[in-house]
Design a protein around this motif. Structure first.
Motif, PDB file in Angstrom:
ATOM      1  N   LEU A  87       0.803  -1.220   0.000  1.00  0.00           N
ATOM      2  CA  LEU A  87       0.000   0.000   0.000  1.00  0.00           C
ATOM      3  C   LEU A  87       0.839   1.274   0.000  1.00  0.00           C
ATOM      4  N   THR A  88       2.132   1.135  -0.073  1.00  0.00           N
ATOM      5  CA  THR A  88       3.001   2.307  -0.050  1.00  0.00           C
ATOM      6  C   THR A  88       2.657   3.268  -1.182  1.00  0.00           C
ATOM      7  N   GLY A  89       2.362   4.507  -0.806  1.00  0.00           N
ATOM      8  CA  GLY A  89       2.059   5.517  -1.806  1.00  0.00           C
ATOM      9  C   GLY A  89       0.674   5.444  -2.397  1.00  0.00           C
ATOM     10  N   ARG A  90      -0.154   4.543  -1.901  1.00  0.00           N
ATOM     11  CA  ARG A  90      -1.493   4.395  -2.450  1.00  0.00           C
ATOM     12  C   ARG A  90      -2.490   5.302  -1.701  1.00  0.00           C
ATOM     13  N   ASP A  91      -3.548   5.679  -2.427  1.00  0.00           N
ATOM     14  CA  ASP A  91      -4.631   6.457  -1.853  1.00  0.00           C
ATOM     15  C   ASP A  91      -5.827   5.526  -1.722  1.00  0.00           C
ATOM     16  N   LEU A  92      -6.106   5.122  -0.499  1.00  0.00           N
ATOM     17  CA  LEU A  92      -7.113   4.102  -0.224  1.00  0.00           C
ATOM     18  C   LEU A  92      -8.440   4.750   0.171  1.00  0.00           C
ATOM     19  N   VAL A  93      -9.479   4.464  -0.613  1.00  0.00           N
ATOM     20  CA  VAL A  93     -10.823   4.956  -0.325  1.00  0.00           C
ATOM     21  C   VAL A  93     -11.689   3.748   0.015  1.00  0.00           C
ATOM     22  N   ASN A  94     -12.099   3.651   1.268  1.00  0.00           N
ATOM     23  CA  ASN A  94     -12.812   2.473   1.744  1.00  0.00           C
ATOM     24  C   ASN A  94     -14.311   2.741   1.831  1.00  0.00           C
ATOM     25  N   LEU A  95     -15.067   2.143   0.930  1.00  0.00           N
ATOM     26  CA  LEU A  95     -16.524   2.311   0.905  1.00  0.00           C
ATOM     27  C   LEU A  95     -17.250   1.134   1.530  1.00  0.00           C
ATOM     28  N   THR A  96     -16.510   0.289   2.220  1.00  0.00           N
ATOM     29  CA  THR A  96     -17.091  -0.863   2.892  1.00  0.00           C
ATOM     30  C   THR A  96     -17.837  -0.404   4.149  1.00  0.00           C
ATOM     31  N   THR A  97     -19.040  -0.898   4.357  1.00  0.00           N
ATOM     32  CA  THR A  97     -19.819  -0.523   5.540  1.00  0.00           C
ATOM     33  C   THR A  97     -19.088  -0.943   6.807  1.00  0.00           C
ATOM     34  N   SER A  98     -18.924  -0.016   7.732  1.00  0.00           N
ATOM     35  CA  SER A  98     -18.199  -0.313   8.975  1.00  0.00           C
ATOM     36  C   SER A  98     -18.715   0.580  10.086  1.00  0.00           C
ATOM     37  N   GLY A 114       1.808   2.900   4.802  1.00  0.00           N
ATOM     38  CA  GLY A 114       2.256   3.887   3.826  1.00  0.00           C
ATOM     39  C   GLY A 114       1.184   4.429   2.907  1.00  0.00           C
ATOM     40  N   ALA A 115      -0.098   4.217   3.259  1.00  0.00           N
ATOM     41  CA  ALA A 115      -1.186   4.690   2.401  1.00  0.00           C
ATOM     42  C   ALA A 115      -1.887   5.894   3.025  1.00  0.00           C
ATOM     43  N   ARG A 116      -2.465   6.725   2.175  1.00  0.00           N
ATOM     44  CA  ARG A 116      -3.360   7.792   2.625  1.00  0.00           C
ATOM     45  C   ARG A 116      -4.773   7.198   2.615  1.00  0.00           C
ATOM     46  N   TYR A 117      -5.644   7.717   3.471  1.00  0.00           N
ATOM     47  CA  TYR A 117      -6.920   7.031   3.691  1.00  0.00           C
ATOM     48  C   TYR A 117      -8.109   7.976   3.693  1.00  0.00           C
ATOM     49  N   LEU A 118      -9.179   7.502   3.085  1.00  0.00           N
ATOM     50  CA  LEU A 118     -10.456   8.200   3.088  1.00  0.00           C
ATOM     51  C   LEU A 118     -11.539   7.145   3.280  1.00  0.00           C
ATOM     52  N   ASP A 119     -12.430   7.391   4.229  1.00  0.00           N
ATOM     53  CA  ASP A 119     -13.505   6.434   4.482  1.00  0.00           C
ATOM     54  C   ASP A 119     -14.807   6.961   3.880  1.00  0.00           C
ATOM     55  N   GLY A 120     -15.695   6.036   3.514  1.00  0.00           N
ATOM     56  CA  GLY A 120     -16.948   6.454   2.902  1.00  0.00           C
ATOM     57  C   GLY A 120     -18.146   5.685   3.406  1.00  0.00           C
ATOM     58  N   GLY A 121     -19.277   6.351   3.448  1.00  0.00           N
ATOM     59  CA  GLY A 121     -20.547   5.718   3.804  1.00  0.00           C
ATOM     60  C   GLY A 121     -21.530   5.983   2.684  1.00  0.00           C
ATOM     61  N   ILE A 122     -21.958   4.944   1.994  1.00  0.00           N
ATOM     62  CA  ILE A 122     -22.800   5.099   0.812  1.00  0.00           C
ATOM     63  C   ILE A 122     -24.273   5.249   1.199  1.00  0.00           C
TER      64      ILE A 122
END
Length: 293
Positions: A87-98, A114-122
């Motif tokens: 995940l190094t250098g990756r931009d992770l957008v997590n749309l999984t319900t949590s 090593g990743a940047r992170y954004l969480d999402g709620g659909i």
């Protein structure tokens, strides 16, 4: 440089369930290069047929693009799918319900790798995805910089609403709104149950019920104002004492109609408890304080 600016962001998408499949179609239709992975490879066939690329593993899919969107069954599935990915250098957008706690933990987990992170709620169902004007949107929280960077790409499947740097806020907003929805469904179920055995056409009753719920919805603004000010007597039209006094009518009607009051009694109990602990001149807002542990 100008050519790169004009190119649409390439996307990696992990998960092709009903929602993931809808997301994939939206990005492909909009002209984004898309790499996908799914635990069941057969589900990638339709995406490939529409111009997408299927990776043999989640790690391979992650390696293909900087922007990685995850839409899997649950938080545990996210950890399992990304266990071997770099995940190094990756931009992770997590749309999984949590849950909010899971989102915050996953954000830290991503940072450590090593990743940047954004969480999402659909806030949509699959048929609303990729359909302009459908009303569907996604809550996002976490890195504000990351949200701004990919705002246009994320807005392709559905509208976007950023709710703050705390990674858990998207999940919290998601569950809060859905909780209110289920409360509304519970009230509607009780209403339909009351008329069920009578000579009342439910399809004729439904517009009356829908209009009434719409008319009552703006009350949430007064509740919010009272919570912010701390004055629960502000702007009260029907006070707590009056409403508690009226609850026996609802329970008696349910008994007469042969309907269980189990969807109403917990709330009525809180109303009575608040009346004994607070002021009869209040609105129903004080019940919220009773729910806090």
């Amino acid at each position: 440089m100008e050519k790169e600016a004009l190119e649409k962001t390439s996307v990696t998408l992990l998960g092709l369930g009903a929602m993931g499949g809808a997301l994939a179609r939206a990005w492909l239709t909009a002209g984004h290069r898309l790499t996908v992975w799914n635990r069941t490879p057969a589900r990638t066939a339709s995406v490939v047929a529409e111009g997408g690329r299927a990776a043999d593993s989640a790690a391979e899919a992650v390696a293909a693009n900087t922007l990685v969107v995850v839409c899997l069954l649950d938080d545990a599935s996210v950890g399992e799918a990304l266990a071997d990915a770099d995940l190094t250098g990756r931009d992770l957008v997590n749309l999984t319900t949590s849950t909010p706690a899971q989102a915050r933990a996953r954000a830290e987990w991503a940072r450590e790798r090593g990743a940047r992170y954004l969480d999402g709620g659909i806030m949509a169902v699959p048929p609303m995805i990729g359909v302009p004007g459908s009303g569907g949107y996604v809550f996002y929280s976490g890195s504000g910089e990351l949200f701004e960077r990919y705002r246009e790409t994320l807005a392709v499947p559905a509208g976007t609403t950023y709710v703050g740097e705390d990674p858990g806020f998207a999940a919290l907003h998601d569950v809060a709104l859905l909780s209110a929805m289920y409360g509304m469904f519970a009230g509607a179920a009780h209403a339909f149950a009351l008329i069920r055995k009578e000579d009342i056409d439910p399809t004729a009753f439904a517009p009356l019920l829908a209009d009434w719920l719409v008319a009552m919805a703006p009350a949430v603004h007064q509740t919010a104002d009272q919570l912010r000010s701390g004055d629960y007597t502000k702007g009260v039209v029907s006070n707590l004492a009056m409403q508690v006094a009226g609850t026996p009518t609802f329970l008696d009607t349910a008994e007469q109609q042969g309907v269980s009051p189990e969807l109403l009694t917990p709330y009525f109990a809180l109303m009575r408890r608040r009346l004994t602990e607070g002021s009869g001149d209040e609105d129903l807002t004080g019940v919220i304080d009773l729910l806090r542990r």
